[in-house]
Design a protein around this motif. Structure first.
Motif, short mmCIF file in Angstrom:
data_model
loop_
_atom_site.label_atom_id
_atom_site.label_comp_id
_atom_site.label_asym_id
_atom_site.label_seq_id
_atom_site.Cartn_x
_atom_site.Cartn_y
_atom_site.Cartn_z
N GLY A 173 42.04 45.75 40.40
CA GLY A 173 42.05 46.80 41.07
C GLY A 173 40.94 46.37 42.16
O GLY A 173 41.75 47.33 42.60
N LEU A 174 40.07 45.83 41.80
CA LEU A 174 39.24 46.27 43.47
C LEU A 174 40.11 45.53 44.69
O LEU A 174 40.48 46.03 46.06
N PHE A 175 41.07 44.52 44.64
CA PHE A 175 41.83 43.61 45.35
C PHE A 175 42.87 44.75 46.19
O PHE A 175 43.10 44.15 47.09
N PHE A 176 43.19 45.07 45.07
CA PHE A 176 44.45 46.33 45.61
C PHE A 176 43.90 48.15 45.71
O PHE A 176 44.41 48.31 46.29
N ALA A 177 43.19 48.21 45.62
CA ALA A 177 42.51 49.14 45.43
C ALA A 177 41.66 49.37 47.12
O ALA A 177 41.27 50.52 47.78
N THR A 178 41.34 48.09 48.09
CA THR A 178 40.35 48.25 49.60
C THR A 178 40.77 47.08 49.80
O THR A 178 41.55 46.38 49.46
N ARG A 179 40.58 46.91 51.50
CA ARG A 179 41.76 46.60 52.39
C ARG A 179 39.79 46.02 52.53
O ARG A 179 39.98 44.81 53.79
N ARG A 180 39.04 46.05 52.98
CA ARG A 180 37.45 44.93 53.11
C ARG A 180 37.96 43.81 52.59
O ARG A 180 37.06 44.03 51.09
N VAL A 181 37.09 43.03 53.46
CA VAL A 181 37.60 41.60 53.07
C VAL A 181 36.68 41.17 51.88
O VAL A 181 36.70 40.37 51.14
N TRP A 182 34.88 41.26 52.08
CA TRP A 182 34.11 40.66 51.34
C TRP A 182 34.42 41.05 49.89
O TRP A 182 33.51 40.85 49.09
N LEU A 183 35.02 42.69 49.67
CA LEU A 183 34.89 43.73 48.12
C LEU A 183 36.25 42.53 47.83
O LEU A 183 36.29 41.86 46.50
N ARG A 184 37.45 42.28 48.15
CA ARG A 184 38.50 41.03 47.90
C ARG A 184 37.77 39.99 47.50
O ARG A 184 38.28 39.00 46.43
N VAL A 185 37.04 39.28 48.58
CA VAL A 185 36.28 37.83 48.12
C VAL A 185 35.93 38.14 46.98
O VAL A 185 35.56 36.83 45.92
N VAL A 186 34.56 39.22 45.92
CA VAL A 186 34.41 39.10 44.98
C VAL A 186 35.30 39.56 44.13
O VAL A 186 34.92 38.83 43.58
N ALA A 187 36.06 40.31 44.70
CA ALA A 187 37.39 40.59 43.21
C ALA A 187 37.50 39.15 42.87
O ALA A 187 37.70 38.25 41.78
N VAL A 188 37.63 38.22 44.06
CA VAL A 188 38.73 36.94 43.62
C VAL A 188 38.07 36.20 42.51
O VAL A 188 37.94 35.10 42.37
N MET A 189 36.62 35.92 43.11
CA MET A 189 35.63 35.64 43.04
C MET A 189 35.30 35.69 41.33
O MET A 189 35.53 34.74 40.86
N LEU A 190 35.35 37.11 40.29
CA LEU A 190 35.18 37.82 39.48
C LEU A 190 35.58 36.50 38.21
O LEU A 190 35.12 36.21 37.07
N PRO A 191 36.93 36.37 38.19
CA PRO A 191 37.81 36.19 36.55
C PRO A 191 37.18 34.21 36.24
O PRO A 191 36.83 34.11 35.26
N PRO A 192 37.18 33.62 37.59
CA PRO A 192 36.98 31.97 37.40
C PRO A 192 35.75 31.64 37.20
O PRO A 192 34.92 31.04 36.60
N THR A 193 33.89 33.04 37.83
CA THR A 193 33.10 32.32 37.29
C THR A 193 33.23 33.23 36.54
O THR A 193 31.53 32.56 34.91
N MET A 194 33.32 34.59 35.49
CA MET A 194 33.35 34.48 33.91
C MET A 194 34.22 33.54 33.22
O MET A 194 32.81 33.68 32.07
#
Length: 249
Positions: free
Chosen positions: A177-198
């Protein structure tokens, strides 16, 4: 007529409608908990079967992962915080962000949550699984020194709902949801990191097997695709339903 007069404002307002939808979505989970707890013996048998499957696939390394982390107190507390506070608090915070910033992506993500949750409920009922901290010798519960509640004693937690892991699955949905809702690079990086970290946090804390996380991620992806399809086809289905009702009248 009076009932319709009261319901129309609720249905029309997103701010009134969404809390009701989410509450109705949670009630079945709470009711299903008692049934799963009554199947504790089956849950331990299924956990043993999952360990055998992981061994055959060469991925039964939960004990090694926890052992490599548990001697580092700061790192262990970090994973405990990620597991506990990275679930519902992150879901609510990101859900509010999507609700305000991108209603379309919010609707897709919310529907994916409901779809994956419904499927997971069926799986928890038919195939209860005890977590590694209860079923695997040598794996301990690391959460107690960090989090304020006991998972085993909480009536809001199903102790035998390990497969699929919704900690991983729903974290992935939030990331999508975050990845497709924003174009901010830092927020997309956070989104990509969430699942493997969890995923790593679920294993370090002894709450899930690796296969639980993979199952949760797979379920989340399927639910997200179904939610996208529904978002595209639902308006046409509504139009057809309205047209049929008008033709009959």
């Amino acid at each position: 007529m009076r009932a319709a007069a009261y319901l129309n404002p609720i249905v029309a307002s997103r701010y009134l409608r969404e809390p009701i939808i989410l509450l109705l979505g949670y009630i079945p989970y709470f009711l299903a908990r008692s049934h799963a707890v009554s199947n504790a013996e089956q849950a331990f048998e299924n956990a043993a079967e999952l360990m055998r499957i992981e061994e055959s696939l060469g991925i039964f390394s939960e004990m090694s992962v926890q052992s490599a982390t548990i001697s580092y107190e700061t790192l262990l507390h970090l994973f405990n915080v990620i597991y506990f506070y990275g679930h519902w608090p992150v879901i609510f915070a990101c859900g509010i962000f999507l609700f305000i910033k991108n209603p379309r992506v919010y609707t897709i993500t919310r529907n994916a949550f409901l779809i994956s949750g419904a499927v997971a409920l069926v799986l928890y009922t038919l195939f209860p699984v005890a977590p590694p901290r209860l079923s695997a010798a040598g794996i301990v519960d690391t959460l107690a020194p960090t989090v304020p509640v006991s998972y085993d004693q909480s009536r809001l937690v199903n102790p035998y709902a390990a497969l699929p892991s919704l900690h991983v699955g729903w974290n992935l949905l939030i990331a999508l949801g975050l990845f497709f809702a924003t174009r901010r690079v830092w927020l997309r990086v956070v989104a990509v990191m969430l699942p493997p970290t969890m995923l790593l946090a679920t294993v370090v804390t002894g709450n899930h097997f690796f296969i639980d996380g993979f199952a949760g991620g797979t379920l989340a992806c399927i639910a997200f695709l179904v939610a996208i399809w529904l978002n595209r086809t639902w308006p046409r289905l509504q139009e057809r339903a309205v047209a049929r009702l008008r033709s009959r009248s």
